[in-house]
Design a protein around this motif. Structure first.
Motif, PDB file in Angstrom:
ATOM      1  N   SER A 165       0.855  -1.189   0.000  1.00 41.42           N
ATOM      2  CA  SER A 165       0.000   0.000   0.000  1.00 41.42           C
ATOM      3  C   SER A 165       0.885   1.232   0.000  1.00 41.42           C
ATOM      4  O   SER A 165       1.948   1.245   0.623  1.00 41.42           O
ATOM      5  N   SER A 256     -13.964 -10.094  -1.017  1.00 42.98           N
ATOM      6  CA  SER A 256     -13.212 -10.135   0.247  1.00 42.98           C
ATOM      7  C   SER A 256     -11.711 -10.186   0.012  1.00 42.98           C
ATOM      8  O   SER A 256     -10.958 -10.559   0.915  1.00 42.98           O
ATOM      9  N   TRP A 257     -11.263  -9.798  -1.187  1.00 42.05           N
ATOM     10  CA  TRP A 257      -9.853  -9.965  -1.525  1.00 42.05           C
ATOM     11  C   TRP A 257      -8.941  -9.134  -0.621  1.00 42.05           C
ATOM     12  O   TRP A 257      -9.272  -8.011  -0.223  1.00 42.05           O
ATOM     13  N   SER A 258      -7.802  -9.717  -0.285  1.00 42.55           N
ATOM     14  CA  SER A 258      -6.748  -9.004   0.430  1.00 42.55           C
ATOM     15  C   SER A 258      -5.415  -9.588  -0.012  1.00 42.55           C
ATOM     16  O   SER A 258      -5.352 -10.684  -0.589  1.00 42.55           O
ATOM     17  N   TRP A 259      -4.340  -8.852   0.251  1.00 49.71           N
ATOM     18  CA  TRP A 259      -3.004  -9.319  -0.127  1.00 49.71           C
ATOM     19  C   TRP A 259      -2.707 -10.675   0.505  1.00 49.71           C
ATOM     20  O   TRP A 259      -3.179 -10.982   1.582  1.00 49.71           O
TER      21      TRP A 259
END
Length: 414
Positions: A165, A256-259
């Motif tokens: 980020s 719900s995507w996240s790294w």
């Protein structure tokens, strides 16, 4: 009923000689695709009229799918054969002493001339030309190497820092207070290299033949074995003594995507496309998958699936009745799906309950293949007499480089 006077379907993949007429093969491929479309159109018309289709339609479509796959394989092989440079009868270039020494080592086991690249195990680095040839052949036969990022390294582990980020920013008036912003988040990705080996064998008489280009022979013997093992690992490897495949990652719904996870879009149907036999309803989920990918990745995106899945996708149409799958525009090109290139990888799973047989993304940014420089060859004339074995090794790693660059289609209810 389906017509009985259909043309005879012949799979010419096995019968086509190397270096055949690529244009003629391409014309046959396009003719088979037109026959496929007309048969599928007739099947859909009968379904719409009677609520079901004769089983003969499905049988013919299966045979036409097999014919298309075989002809495409023949096209690819003919294009590769035509592009290969002519061999020069094994004649070494003047002044290339190390190449001469390597040839002597392969043919007769003479090690005294080899001082460059020697190691304590008695193996020797192949000449740079052969190493490059192995890499080139791997790219030609490995679908993952053709679309993914590739990096050569000199150490056993490649580490890549990546910004997850960016720093916080904001608008402010000319005299407004400036609050301290949060800094960017940086993650480090690690790509260890693992040893991959092949062990081709040859008789001493074959090696003694003056016309044998040993560098080319080693490259061609090991490239198919290397490519098959590599592709399976790049797709679904578990990271234990092999690279980590992108399908080994944790998958989550795109909302719900996240790294550290790969996002997926669900078809809404367990083990199938939505809409049953309606090809238009089925195409909607592919559109959703395309636009699940951000525009910056989408412009260089590629579809990845196996041959069986591609056979199912060939039947799909858009709302205007146009087929979503299109053959390559030229003999050495790739098929496309909804305008994006499609690449086959047999290690992708089949369509089934909660499987993810279709991937879409910018693989050059999303998956990184790491090659450690150097390919080693150890000559063994004792273990399999009268054959001489060549224990050939290279170190390769791989893993996801950007979790936002690849999306999956999950054949499940949610």
């Amino acid at each position: 009923m389906i017509k009985t006077d259909e043309p005879r379907l012949e799979n010419k993949a096995a019968a086509t000689p190397a270096g055949g007429d690529v244009n003629a093969l391409f014309a046959e491929f396009m003719s088979a695709f037109e026959e496929f479309k007309s048969t599928n159109d007739a099947r859909l018309a009968e379904i719409e009229k009677r609520g079901g289709a004769d089983a003969l339609f499905e049988d013919k479509l299966d045979r036409l799918n097999a014919l298309l796959d075989g002809q495409k394989a023949a096209l690819d092989k003919a294009a590769v054969d035509r592009a290969r440079p002519a061999l020069e009868g094994g004649r070494a270039h003047g002044g290339d002493e190390y190449k001469d020494a390597f040839s002597a080592y392969i043919k007769r086991g003479e090690e005294k001339a080899l001082s460059v690249g020697s190691n304590p195990d008695g193996g020797y680095l192949v000449p740079a030309e052969t190493e490059t040839e192995i890499s080139r052949l791997l790219t030609e036969v490995s679908p993952m190497r053709a679309i993914c990022g590739v990096r050569q390294v000199s150490s056993s582990v490649y580490k890549k820092p990546i910004t997850v980020s960016g720093p916080q920013v904001g608008w402010v008036g000319e005299t407004g207070a400036r609050a301290q912003t949060t800094s960017q988040t940086i993650d480090e990705l690690s790509f260890p290299t693992m040893e991959l080996y092949a062990m081709p064998a040859a008789t001493q008489n074959f090696l003694d033949d003056a016309a044998v280009d040993v560098g080319r022979w080693i490259a061609e013997e090991v490239n198919a074995a290397f490519a098959e093992q590599e592709t399976g690992a790049f797709v679904a490897g578990d990271g234990v003594n092999k690279p980590t495949g992108f399908l080994d990652a944790t998958i989550v719904a795109e909302d719900s995507w996240s790294w550290d996870n790969l996002g997926y879009v669900a078809t809404g149907v367990d083990g199938g496309f939505p809409g049953g036999v309606d090809p238009v309803d089925a195409s909607d989920v592919l559109i959703d998958l395309v636009y699940a990918l951000k525009a910056g990745y989408r412009q260089n995106a590629t579809w990845l699936m196996n041959r069986a899945t591609q056979a199912a996708v060939r039947k799909l149409k858009d709302a205007d009745g146009n087929y979503l799958w299109q053959p390559a525009a030229q003999a050495n090109g790739r098929a496309s799906l909804m305008g994006f290139p499609l690449v086959e990888a047999e290690d992708m799973p089949d369509i089934g309950s909660d499987t993810t047989p279709i991937a879409f993304g910018d693989f050059r940014r999303g998956y990184l293949i790491v090659d450690r420089q150097g390919v080693n060859v150890l000559r063994d004339p004792y273990s399999a007499k009268p054959y001489v074995l060549f224990y050939t090794t290279k170190r390769v790693g791989g893993g996801i480089a950007d979790y936002d660059a690849i999306k999956l289609l999950k054949f499940g209810a949610s």
